[in-house]
Write an enzyme that holds these catalytic residues in place. Structure first.
Site, PDB file in Angstrom:
ATOM      1  N   LYS A   1       1.025  -1.312   0.028  1.00 16.00           N
ATOM      2  CA  LYS A   1      -0.333   0.178   0.163  1.00 16.00           C
ATOM      3  C   LYS A   1       0.880   0.751   0.257  1.00 16.00           C
ATOM      4  O   LYS A   1       0.205   2.149  -0.799  1.00 16.00           O
ATOM      5  CB  LYS A   1      -0.521   0.026   1.363  1.00 16.00           C
TER       6      LYS A   1
ATOM      7  N   ARG B   1      -9.463   1.015   8.909  1.00 14.04           N
ATOM      8  CA  ARG B   1      -9.311  -0.155   9.382  1.00 14.04           C
ATOM      9  C   ARG B   1      -9.483  -1.447  10.162  1.00 14.04           C
ATOM     10  O   ARG B   1      -9.810  -2.264  10.390  1.00 14.04           O
ATOM     11  CB  ARG B   1      -7.476  -0.658  10.173  1.00 14.04           C
TER      12      ARG B   1
ATOM     13  N   ARG C   1      11.651  -5.427   4.730  1.00 15.67           N
ATOM     14  CA  ARG C   1      11.776  -3.797   4.087  1.00 15.67           C
ATOM     15  C   ARG C   1      12.964  -3.008   5.126  1.00 15.67           C
ATOM     16  O   ARG C   1      12.799  -3.442   6.054  1.00 15.67           O
ATOM     17  CB  ARG C   1      10.505  -3.638   3.622  1.00 15.67           C
TER      18      ARG C   1
ATOM     19  N   ARG D   1      11.648  -0.600  11.231  1.00 16.54           N
ATOM     20  CA  ARG D   1      10.691  -0.514  11.360  1.00 16.54           C
ATOM     21  C   ARG D   1      10.650  -0.759  13.036  1.00 16.54           C
ATOM     22  O   ARG D   1      10.806  -2.763  12.216  1.00 16.54           O
ATOM     23  CB  ARG D   1       9.015   0.057  11.052  1.00 16.54           C
TER      24      ARG D   1
ATOM     25  N   ARG E   1       0.029  -8.280  13.612  1.00 18.62           N
ATOM     26  CA  ARG E   1      -0.207  -7.328  12.593  1.00 18.62           C
ATOM     27  C   ARG E   1      -1.347  -8.171  11.167  1.00 18.62           C
ATOM     28  O   ARG E   1      -2.535  -7.815  10.973  1.00 18.62           O
ATOM     29  CB  ARG E   1       0.457  -6.528  12.072  1.00 18.62           C
TER      30      ARG E   1
HETATM   31  P1  ADP Z   1       1.369  -2.090   7.816  1.00 18.16           P
HETATM   32  O1  ADP Z   1       0.050  -2.198   6.989  1.00 18.16           O
HETATM   33  O2  ADP Z   1       2.915  -2.032   6.667  1.00 18.16           O
HETATM   34  O3  ADP Z   1       1.170  -3.023   9.049  1.00 18.16           O
HETATM   35  P2  ADP Z   1       0.847   1.251   8.683  1.00 18.16           P
HETATM   36  O4  ADP Z   1       1.786   1.876   8.635  1.00 18.16           O
HETATM   37  O5  ADP Z   1      -0.032   1.473   7.912  1.00 18.16           O
HETATM   38  O6  ADP Z   1       1.831  -0.640   8.568  1.00 18.16           O
HETATM   39  O7  ADP Z   1       0.318   1.419   9.813  1.00 18.16           O
HETATM   40  C1  ADP Z   1       1.666   1.036  11.184  1.00 18.16           C
HETATM   41  C2  ADP Z   1       0.616   0.432  12.317  1.00 18.16           C
HETATM   42  O8  ADP Z   1       0.025   1.769  12.594  1.00 18.16           O
HETATM   43  C3  ADP Z   1      -0.315  -0.630  12.135  1.00 18.16           C
HETATM   44  O9  ADP Z   1      -0.067  -2.011  12.991  1.00 18.16           O
HETATM   45  C4  ADP Z   1      -1.367  -0.427  13.603  1.00 18.16           C
HETATM   46  O10 ADP Z   1      -0.743  -0.421  14.489  1.00 18.16           O
HETATM   47  C5  ADP Z   1      -1.111   1.138  13.560  1.00 18.16           C
HETATM   48  N1  ADP Z   1      -2.562   1.778  12.717  1.00 18.16           N
HETATM   49  C6  ADP Z   1      -2.192   2.895  11.218  1.00 18.16           C
HETATM   50  N2  ADP Z   1      -3.584   3.318  10.813  1.00 18.16           N
HETATM   51  C7  ADP Z   1      -4.094   2.197  11.478  1.00 18.16           C
HETATM   52  C8  ADP Z   1      -5.980   2.652  11.953  1.00 18.16           C
HETATM   53  N3  ADP Z   1      -6.740   3.059  11.082  1.00 18.16           N
HETATM   54  N4  ADP Z   1      -6.416   2.411  12.803  1.00 18.16           N
HETATM   55  C9  ADP Z   1      -5.525   1.707  14.023  1.00 18.16           C
HETATM   56  N5  ADP Z   1      -4.488   1.532  13.840  1.00 18.16           N
HETATM   57  C10 ADP Z   1      -3.734   2.196  12.707  1.00 18.16           C
END
Ligand code: ADP
Length: 219
Positions: free
Chosen positions: A17, A92, A131, A165, A176
């Site tokens: 994404k 999410r 990554r 990260r 996750r």
């Molecule tokens: P990825 O999709 O690679 O896991 P992101 O950078 O989108 O990573 O998000 C990293 C973390 O941030 C998620 O694992 C979660 O803990 C938190 N997070 C991000 N967006 C949301 C959301 N909309 N609701 C709840 N937690 C979120």
């Protein structure tokens, strides 16, 4: 003037994404809004909310809906949101999807398309664990699939420092992924029922996936 374009990108962690959102941002000249990036940046700044979010993120947990909805509200109220955006990482949960509709209604906006980047579980661990990104500009790389052209130098900005990260490790990624399948995947039928959902196979190269997304969104 070009029509405003409001996109949601969905897909599992490590599904691409962030990479595709950056490419879309460059091509369509609309902002990329990543809740993950915003939360990590708040964590680096050390605000109370940021530190609370960081503790959850580092363990692979979701951040509370309220916190993410508040962040999104602030973004959608900005004038530039009128011209379009690419949402990455929001919604999410079903609750967030419903709240997003309410926030968009209040701003007289609507979504044009929701793109799901489909990636099977077997690909995810490999992608996430390898990554890393440029500290200066955030460009994303992968130790097997996408190294900088010159060793140690970012292709995009010439930066020489890279980071990984904390949540990109095997244990956290499995948690996750489980949360994605349980809490986020149920949002997909919600968008399908209103005719917004387009699915693309996310297992090809970055260029291939980029092309597939271009085709399904028609831009
Ligand atoms: P990825 O999709 O690679 O896991 P992101 O950078 O989108 O990573 O998000 C990293 C973390 O941030 C998620 O694992 C979660 O803990 C938190 N997070 C991000 N967006 C949301 C959301 N909309 N609701 C709840 N937690 C979120």
């Amino acid at each position: 003037m070009r029509k405003a374009f409001h996109i949601v990108l969905m897909g599992p962690p490590g599904g691409g994404k962030g990479t595709q959102a950056r490419l879309l941002e460059e091509r369509l000249k609309i902002p990329h809004i990543s809740t993950g990036e915003m939360l990590r940046s708040a964590g680096r700044e050390g605000t109370e909310l940021g530190l609370k979010a960081k503790a959850l993120i580092d363990k692979g947990n979701l951040v509370p809906d309220e916190m993410c909805i508040q962040l999104m509200k602030t973004e959608l109220e900005k004038p530039e949101a009128k011209n379009g955006f690419i949402l990455d990482g929001f919604p999410r949960t079903l609750r967030q999807a419903e709240e997003l509709d309410t926030l968009l209604d209040a701003e007289k906006l609507h979504l044009d398309v929701v793109v799901e980047i489909q990636v099977p579980d077997d690909y995810i661990v490999d992608r996430v664990v390898g990554r890393f990104s440029c500290v200066k500009c955030g460009a994303m790389y992968h130790e097997k699939y996408c190294l900088p052209h010159v060793y140690g130098k970012c292709d995009a900005c010439g930066g020489t420092q890279f980071m990984r990260r904390i949540d990109d490790n095997i244990d956290t990624v499995l948690s996750r992924l489980a949360k994605y399948r349980a809490l986020t995947a149920p949002v997909l039928p919600y968008y399908e029922s209103v005719g917004l959902l387009k699915c693309v196979d996310g297992t090809g190269t970055i260029e291939e996936v980029k092309e597939k997304i271009r085709k399904v969104i028609g831009h």
